[in-house]
Design a protein around this motif. Structure first.
Motif, short mmCIF file in Angstrom:
data_model
loop_
_atom_site.label_atom_id
_atom_site.label_comp_id
_atom_site.label_asym_id
_atom_site.label_seq_id
_atom_site.Cartn_x
_atom_site.Cartn_y
_atom_site.Cartn_z
N SER A 119 0.43 3.64 1.79
CA SER A 119 0.30 4.25 3.11
C SER A 119 1.64 4.49 3.80
O SER A 119 1.76 5.38 4.66
N GLN A 132 -1.99 2.82 -6.36
CA GLN A 132 -2.79 3.58 -5.38
C GLN A 132 -2.32 5.02 -5.38
O GLN A 132 -1.20 5.33 -5.78
N PHE A 188 -6.38 8.91 2.88
CA PHE A 188 -7.20 8.11 1.97
C PHE A 188 -6.29 7.39 0.99
O PHE A 188 -5.17 7.81 0.74
N GLY A 189 -6.76 6.27 0.49
CA GLY A 189 -6.01 5.52 -0.51
C GLY A 189 -6.93 5.17 -1.67
O GLY A 189 -7.89 4.44 -1.50
N GLU A 221 -2.11 7.66 -2.39
CA GLU A 221 -2.32 7.89 -0.97
C GLU A 221 -2.47 9.40 -0.76
O GLU A 221 -1.77 10.18 -1.40
N ARG A 244 0.62 -7.08 -4.36
CA ARG A 244 0.02 -8.05 -3.42
C ARG A 244 -0.04 -9.41 -4.10
O ARG A 244 -0.33 -9.51 -5.30
N GLN A 284 0.85 -1.18 0.00
CA GLN A 284 0.00 0.00 0.00
C GLN A 284 0.89 1.24 0.00
O GLN A 284 2.04 1.19 0.44
#
Ligand code: PHE
Length: 339
Positions: free
Chosen positions: A172, A210, A308-309, A212, A196, A170
């Protein structure tokens, strides 16, 4: 002398007719009409003639010279013309041939959508930051309030490279790196590839993207999060887009939400794209967990923030009605040429 003249003249005319090249013609001109030429030589013999014969003979020689001259000029021009025609023929360019196609490069649909997103967020005052794709366990999980053995690790099947080294699952992790390096107020987005170990199918790829987002300042509330995300959804999907916040769970945000927008395909009526629900899930978000702020040296009593992602691939496939996420990664030129 007259017989001699006639012989030379006939011979000359024959030679001219037979000449094949311009050089040959030029040689004949010298041979017959030049200073030491055969016809010129005859004129020089005139002295031996009687005064009555001279003008008659003179006229005959001149006439013969004129004839030969005319023939040579005519043949010369003909040859020049021929040479020109040959040259034009040899150098012809066939302008009816289709030109070699120069293929132009263009943006990948993911990049087009990403550029739009960057425009939207930078216009709201966000900076764009970058983060590494190979992360430590600490930045990808630990610091995001997911300690080892935490069940939340099961949400994201991870590619480990070594004991504490992994491909980020992610973006994040960029939150942490940003908070370590900047003091609030913070307003950043971090777009990037994530990985993933998912089963690959039409909606899952082991590599995806993504974006972020992170905002940290004094007095930031859930309302700010809603405002930013609603504005974003309307910019991307159009003014009439409705946004729905569903309670959810992420270890690094509290409270956490998942955000849906009205299906851009059917306008909310329900279709194949939204699997009949009328809504499409586009992102996860929430208020940054106090533990996360604290581990980055930010006092949660003083500051608050939201994160937010957004899944870039989902936005792209719905915008361009792409039925299979794998098409985005296969780099098939026939597919990419359509955008
Ligand atoms: N990182 C979360 C995911 O990949 C998405 C998310 C980002 C949720 C930021 C909340 C805040 O599922």
């Amino acid at each position: 002398m007259k017989t001699q003249l006639e012989a030379i003249s006939t011979q000359a005319k024959l030679a001219i007719t037979e000449a094949q090249t311009q050089a040959e013609i030029e040689n004949l001109r010298v041979k017959y009409l030049g200073k030491k030429g055969e016809l010129t030589a005859i004129l020089k013999q005139m002295g031996s003639l009687s005064p009555e014969e001279r003008p008659v003979m003179g006229q005959l020689v001149n006439q013969a010279k004129a004839e030969v001259e005319a023939l040579i000029t005519e043949k010369g021009e003909l040859m020049q013309q021929k040479a020109l025609e040959q040259k034009l023929k040899d150098e012809t360019i066939d302008i009816t041939l289709p030109a070699t196609e120069i293929s132009k490069g263009k943006l990948h649909p993911l990049n087009t959508v990403l550029n739009d997103m960057i425009d939207i967020f930078t216009s709201m005052g966000f900076d764009v930051v970058d983060g590494p794709e190979v992360e430590t366990d600490y930045y990808n999980f630990e610091c995001l309030n997911v300690p080892a053995d935490h069940p939340a690790r099961d949400m994201q099947d991870t590619f480990y490279l070594a004991e504490n080294l992994l491909l980020r699952t992610q973006t994040s992790a960029a939150q942490i790196r940003t908070m370590e390096n900047r003091k609030p107020p913070i307003r950043v987005i971090c777009p990037g590839r994530v990985f993933r170990a998912d089963e690959v199918d039409a909606t899952h790829s082991p590599v995806f993207h993504q974006i972020e987002g992170l905002v940290v300042d004094k007095g930031i509330t859930m309302c700010d999060l809603k405002g930013v995300l609603e504005e974003f959804a309307r910019e991307i999907y159009g003014k009439d887009t409705a946004v729905k916040f569903r309670p959810s769970f992420f270890p690094f945000t509290e409270p956490s939400v998942e955000v849906d927008v009205t299906c851009s395909e059917c306008g909310g009526k329900g279709c194949r794209v939204c699997k009949g629900s009328g809504w499409i899930e586009i992102l996860g978000a929430g208020m940054v967990h106090p533990n996360v702020l604290r581990s980055c040296g930010i006092d949660p009593e003083e500051y608050s923030g939201f994160a937010f992602g957004i899944g870039l691939d989902r936005l792209t496939t719905t915008r361009y009605k792409i039925s299979d996420i794998r098409l985005l990664f296969e780099n098939d030129k026939r597919f990419l040429d359509q955008f």
